[in-house]
Design an enzyme around this catalytic site. Structure first.
Site, PDB file in Angstrom:
ATOM      1  N   LYS A 120       0.954  26.474 -26.074  1.00 37.77           N
ATOM      2  CA  LYS A 120       1.265  26.154 -27.575  1.00 37.77           C
ATOM      3  C   LYS A 120       0.991  27.065 -28.382  1.00 37.77           C
ATOM      4  O   LYS A 120       0.784  27.881 -27.953  1.00 37.77           O
ATOM      5  CB  LYS A 120       0.028  24.892 -27.237  1.00 37.77           C
ATOM      6  CG  LYS A 120      -0.613  24.489 -28.731  1.00 37.77           C
ATOM      7  CD  LYS A 120      -1.399  23.469 -28.769  1.00 37.77           C
ATOM      8  CE  LYS A 120      -1.801  22.880 -30.030  1.00 37.77           C
ATOM      9  NZ  LYS A 120      -2.786  21.799 -29.981  1.00 37.77           N
TER      10      LYS A 120
ATOM     11  N   SER B 126      -2.784  17.643 -30.532  1.00 34.07           N
ATOM     12  CA  SER B 126      -1.863  18.001 -31.469  1.00 34.07           C
ATOM     13  C   SER B 126      -0.766  18.703 -30.616  1.00 34.07           C
ATOM     14  O   SER B 126       0.393  19.548 -30.300  1.00 34.07           O
ATOM     15  CB  SER B 126      -1.622  19.226 -32.177  1.00 34.07           C
ATOM     16  OG  SER B 126      -3.052  19.274 -31.798  1.00 34.07           O
TER      17      SER B 126
ATOM     18  N   GLY C 240      -9.233  20.458 -30.623  1.00 31.84           N
ATOM     19  CA  GLY C 240      -9.943  20.292 -32.019  1.00 31.84           C
ATOM     20  C   GLY C 240     -10.609  18.626 -32.072  1.00 31.84           C
ATOM     21  O   GLY C 240     -11.895  18.841 -32.895  1.00 31.84           O
ATOM     22  N   GLY C 241     -10.096  17.559 -31.802  1.00 29.71           N
ATOM     23  CA  GLY C 241     -10.440  16.299 -31.291  1.00 29.71           C
ATOM     24  C   GLY C 241      -9.545  15.642 -30.479  1.00 29.71           C
ATOM     25  O   GLY C 241      -9.505  14.209 -31.489  1.00 29.71           O
ATOM     26  N   GLY C 242      -8.992  16.446 -29.922  1.00 26.46           N
ATOM     27  CA  GLY C 242      -8.609  15.142 -29.077  1.00 26.46           C
ATOM     28  C   GLY C 242      -6.816  15.723 -28.365  1.00 26.46           C
ATOM     29  O   GLY C 242      -6.389  14.829 -27.488  1.00 26.46           O
ATOM     30  N   SER C 243      -6.992  16.861 -29.114  1.00 26.84           N
ATOM     31  CA  SER C 243      -5.850  17.522 -29.104  1.00 26.84           C
ATOM     32  C   SER C 243      -4.980  17.778 -27.693  1.00 26.84           C
ATOM     33  O   SER C 243      -3.736  18.110 -27.481  1.00 26.84           O
ATOM     34  CB  SER C 243      -5.252  18.522 -30.254  1.00 26.84           C
ATOM     35  OG  SER C 243      -4.815  18.292 -31.235  1.00 26.84           O
TER      36      SER C 243
END
Length: 556
Positions: free
Chosen positions: A167, A242, A263-266
């Site tokens: 990534k 993301s 950071g929140g499900g990425s």
């Protein structure tokens, strides 16, 4: 306490309407008239009204009683267990290693085919856009070095010469790190991030920088600068984000493993929507050194892969303490014992029925069927209650948006170079006050204790990974972008808890919805118990026939 998460009916904006709304929110003259509505809809006003007596917790580090004592080496030991089922559609790390050893394929041939596959995947009216950047000569040079090692009997391990995507949030020589923007990445990285260095030391063929949502601020595959990613199962649909390009590269068969950030499900959201596996390890288990500093207290690096064995291998390579990341130093040894057991005898699975069923019917049906399979494999299923989920959701949103807004503050003069949906999200982060942020960290303390108590009753908490399977890319959303906060909330319904509390969580395929699109299931466990989560996912994998995506580019 009753279940309190609700579906949020927020406007979906595209094109000129999105541009106009972002400009209005950025305007000092107009913003005050929009501010209260934005804060109320986002839950910030509710957070301000809450009474929370706990002290704040600023980092979700495991405390006393949350795991074994520290002192583990960097990286866990791992051996491949053998070939997967014959009906498995993907070429795994083991397949590559065996093909190389037998002379049926060389790393140079694999590299050439990967490069051709990426090019083919980007042709036509619906390019997949898995990668932001690939340097052909660097890829081939790595492949030649791996080929020489393998032929000389000096292979560095099962990953030697195996394609891996990284990534573009993570430093990797000789690429710049753009973080999906036009702002960053003006010069090449000077050193590999810790996770990249460990993969390189294991011989991984580092293919290039995978696409991502700009600065990782949304759980979708939108990128107005490099092209939005498309789902290999249906290229009219979103990939989740993301870590969108990482999931696409794996799902489309281009690489068996990829590096993601969460950071929140990425990691877990695109893994679920694209039908692959992905793990967000315990906070601090994998070094963040060399990753873009975007959201310090909720950030995690981890792998995505085509199968659980490949995920376990990549995790073993990436995990462990790193002197460059102080948060990684207080961890027990990386232990994968039992990850590949084919039963769940003695494992207590917890479900919160109201939460479990707060998803689209096709998602719930697939996850219910997989839950039955896990029960038949020996698991005991217990119903639990998780109080305060909406407060946790708001606390996570306040935390990640505030931290991202602060991280991007030095680049505010360049904000017009960012996509409209990103600018809108950053404004929301900027209007959060210090009091709001402290209140969110007090909720974090309460949340960590809630799950500490729950894990006295059960060993793993299971749920859908997302409330929806892959949604269609909004009409008018390309190429200028879209903002759909209501759908974002549906995507993050089960993911935010792991980031707020630092608990490990894995997403794995559970089935397919009525459209034939993948449905993911999530398992979340105690700090440091990634091996148990891998075991649950491995059992699930044995109970599901995986379907090949429509857009598939087999390397051999």
């Amino acid at each position: 306490m009753s279940y309190d998460l609700q579906k949020l009916n927020l406007p979906r904006l595209t094109g000129a309407a999105l541009q106009a709304f972002a400009a209005a929110v950025e305007s000092q003259a107009i913003r005050p008239f929009l501010l209260n509505s934005l804060l109320e809809n986002g839950g910030v006003m509710k957070l301000r009204r809450m009474t929370v007596e706990e002290p704040p917790t600023f980092l979700p580090l495991a405390g006393a009683g949350d795991g074994a004592p520290p002192g583990g080496p960097a990286g866990g030991s791992f051996e491949l267990t053998g070939a997967p089922r014959s009906d498995f559609p993907y070429r795994t790390v083991g397949d590559y290693a065996r093909a190389y050893q037998r002379g049926e394929l060389s790393p140079v041939e694999a590299a050439e085919r990967v490069l051709a596959a990426v090019e083919a995947s980007d042709q036509g009216d619906a390019p997949l856009r898995a990668f932001i950047a690939i340097q052909r000569e660097d890829v081939l040079a790595q492949a030649r070095a791996a080929q020489e090692r393998i032929r000389a009997g000096r292979a560095l391990g099962p990953l030697d010469g195996v394609p891996v995507a990284v990534k573009d949030e993570v430093d990797m020589v000789p690429y710049p790190t753009t973080v999906g923007t036009r702002i960053f990445g003006k010069s090449p990285a000077q050193a590999d991030a810790a996770v990249v260095a460990r993969l390189r030391s294991a011989g991984a063929l580092l293919v290039g920088k995978a696409n991502m949502h700009e600065i990782g601020i949304s759980p979708c595959g939108l990128n107005v600068h490099y092209g939005s990613t498309r789902n290999p199962y249906d290229d009219r649909c979103d990939t989740g984000g993301s870590s969108s390009g990482s999931a696409v590269a794996v799902a489309a068969g281009i690489t068996p493993v990829a590096v993601g950030a969460d950071g929140g499900g990425s990691i877990r959201i695109p893994a679920a929507l694209c039908g692959v596996v992905g793990i967000k390890p315990t906070f601090g288990r994998v070094s963040e050194y060399g990753a873009a500093p975007l959201c310090w207290s909720v950030a995690h690096l981890g792998p995505l892969a085509d199968c659980v064995e490949d995920l376990a291998l990549a995790y073993a390579v990436m995990a462990g303490p790193d002197a460059n990341d102080p948060h990684s130093l207080a961890q027990p040894p990386v232990d994968l014992a039992g990850w590949n057991r084919t039963d769940l005898k003695g494992v207590r699975l917890g479900i919160y029925p109201a939460w479990f069923e707060h998803a689209a019917p096709g998602v719930v049906a697939a996850c219910r069927e997989m839950l039955d399979a896990l029960r038949l494999a020996g698991a005991e299923v217990r119903e639990i209650c998780i109080p305060g989920l909406d407060a946790m959701r708001i606390a996570h949103a306040v935390t990640i948006l505030a931290e991202m807004a602060v991280a991007m503050r030095p680049y505010r003069p360049l904000r017009r170079q960012q996509g409209a949906s990103v600018r809108l999200a950053l404004v929301l982060g900027e209007v959060v006050t210090a009091s709001d942020y402290l209140q969110a960290q007090r909720v974090r303390t309460r949340a960590m204790q809630t799950f500490r108590d729950l894990f006295q009753q059960v060993d793993v908490i299971v749920s859908p990974a997302t409330a929806l399977a892959a949604p269609p890319i909004p009409a008018g959303g390309l190429p200028g972008g879209w903002s759909d906060l209501g759908t974002d909330t549906e995507m993050m319904r089960y993911a935010f808890v792991g980031n707020l509390t630092g608990l490990p969580a894995i997403s794995f395929p559970a089935g397919y919805d009525e459209r034939g699109l993948p449905v993911g299931m999530q398992a979340m466990g105690r700090h440091w118990e990634e091996a148990l989560l891998l075991r649950v996912a491995n059992v699930a994998e044995q109970n599901l026939t995986r379907r090949k995506p429509r857009r598939f580019y087999p390397i051999f």
